[in-house]
Design an enzyme around this catalytic site. Structure first.
Site, PDB file in Angstrom:
ATOM      1  N   SER C 103      87.403  29.797  57.153  1.00  0.00           N
ATOM      2  CA  SER C 103      86.455  28.827  56.599  1.00  0.00           C
ATOM      3  C   SER C 103      85.066  29.022  57.196  1.00  0.00           C
ATOM      4  O   SER C 103      84.342  28.058  57.388  1.00  0.00           O
ATOM      5  CB  SER C 103      86.938  27.410  56.898  1.00  0.00           C
ATOM      6  OG  SER C 103      87.143  27.288  58.298  1.00  0.00           O
ATOM      7  N   CYS C 104      84.695  30.267  57.514  1.00  0.00           N
ATOM      8  CA  CYS C 104      83.387  30.541  58.118  1.00  0.00           C
ATOM      9  C   CYS C 104      82.277  29.958  57.237  1.00  0.00           C
ATOM     10  O   CYS C 104      82.243  30.196  56.031  1.00  0.00           O
ATOM     11  CB  CYS C 104      83.173  32.034  58.279  1.00  0.00           C
ATOM     12  SG  CYS C 104      84.386  32.788  59.373  1.00  0.00           S
TER      13      CYS C 104
END
Lengths: 102, 93, 193
Positions: C103-104
């Site tokens: 989920s960068c």
């Protein structure tokens, strides 16, 4: 391709299973639980106790059924706990004792 | 050696996840696929070691472009993907 | 070991909080201070950058060359944050950011990642069917415009510099910033007036 290669379950780009699944685009505010877990992660990172990649590795180690079922920050607290136990920041006995406290 | 923009590469068709616990940042859908170096983004500690708290040497990180048509469609789209890939995952095309 | 990790998350959190305080690693006050500082990062920060880039060509050039410096130039705290990269939408290219592995997200300038960004459906579909995915937001990118899906896999965090919409001629930065939404800077929507 999905079946032949040993893809890890967190490695989700392009996989057929979710191609027809709608995206829930509604805003979901973070809970106090979510924000607290997030804050712990940042503090552990800043203190060089746990890196981002260590957090990710232990999230990826969660079995697929639970990985898909658990909320985002429930995966995080599980990974954080996993890392802190592995690093000896606290022992499993200490954690069990803390879980028993009211 | 740092790869120059425009260099044709291929992502290694390796599957270390089949051999034991690993943490890798190269998505499965790019393994064995051809791409083009867009630019060198810098050198960063290898996440495959960081994830296990091992000493992590810095490795070159590239922005690599891939044709979506080649990866998925085969129907002539010009859409593309742009992905950060570490140099040790790239080989000559 | 596996059993104890399957403890309900709320209980696990309370136990870990107690142990971190006891070990001198993080007190309840430390946690509250961290939450407060994290809450300061919102999409409004990214929107200020976009609005300035729309009105100041030198700032726009800086933002495209070095997102971190451009954020710092607007007093957005970037210390300890991953480097920020900025992808520019043009008449020919529309950028869409995803992280298929986790989920960068460019948290320093956009805040916490939204729920949808972290979902399996978004992560899976973005790289394979971006145009279909964008229909969820009723966003239509013309067929002659190339979509570039940026899979954020490593050390950078990426945001989109959207196209300035028609009808905003003569607007000041504050007016422009007010129309820039979170989704515009990820590429799932485009700004409009």
């Amino acid at each position: 391709m999905d079946q032949e290669k040993p893809r890890a379950h967190h490695d989700m780009g392009g996989i057929a299973k979710f191609m027809c699944e709608p995206v829930d685009i509604e805003p979901h505010g973070l809970t106090e639980f979510d924000k607290t877990v997030d804050a712990i992660r940042q503090i552990l990172g800043a203190k060089k106790i746990m890196s981002t990649d260590e957090l990710r590795r232990a999230i990826e180690a969660i079995p697929e059924d639970q990985y898909l079922r658990l909320s985002y920050y429930r995966k995080w607290i599980r990974s954080i706990t996993d890392n802190l136990l592995a690093k000896g920041v606290f022992t499993e006995a200490e954690l069990r004792a803390a879980l028993e406290e009211p | 050696m740092i790869l120059a923009p425009g260099t044709a590469i291929r992502v290694k068709d390796d599957w270390p996840e089949a051999k034991g616990p690993v943490h890798i940042r190269t998505p499965h859908y790019l393994r064995g696929r051809p791409g083009t170096i867009v630019r060198h983004l810098g050198d960063f500690p290898n996440p495959e070691d960081l994830a296990f708290a091992r000493p992590a040497a810095k490795r070159p990180l590239y922005h690599v472009a891939f044709s979506k048509d080649v990866l998925f469609d085969g129907q002539g789209t010009t859409d593309e993907l742009l992905v950060e890939i570490f140099g040790h995952w790239l080989e000559a095309a | 070991m596996s059993n104890i990790l399957e403890t309900d998350g709320e209980r696990l959190l309370q136990a870990v909080l107690g142990l971190l305080a006891k070990k001198g690693i993080a007190s309840p006050l430390d946690i509250q201070a961290q939450i407060a500082s994290t809450d300061n990062a919102t999409p409004g920060q990214g929107a200020r950058m976009v609005a300035k880039a729309w009105t100041d060509p030198d700032y726009c050039a800086l933002m495209l060359a070095d997102g971190t410096k451009a954020a710092e130039a607007l007093d957005i705290p970037m210390r300890g944050m991953p480097p920020l990269g900025v992808m520019e939408n043009t008449a020919a290219i529309h950028n869409l950011i995803v992280c298929t592995l986790c989920s960068c997200y460019p948290r320093a300038v956009l805040g916490y990642p939204p729920f949808w960004y972290k979902s399996a459906a978004y992560r899976a579909r973005a790289v394979r069917d971006p145009r279909g995915l964008l229909e969820e937001w009723k966003t239509v990118i013309a067929p002659e415009v190339k979509i570039r899906v940026v899979d954020s896999t490593a050390d950078y965090r990426w945001m989109v510099l959207p196209l300035r919409p028609a009808g905003t001629e003569g607007w000041n930065e504050a007016q422009l910033a007010a129309i820039v939404r979170e989704g515009d800077m990820v590429g799932v929507t485009v700004p409009s007036v």
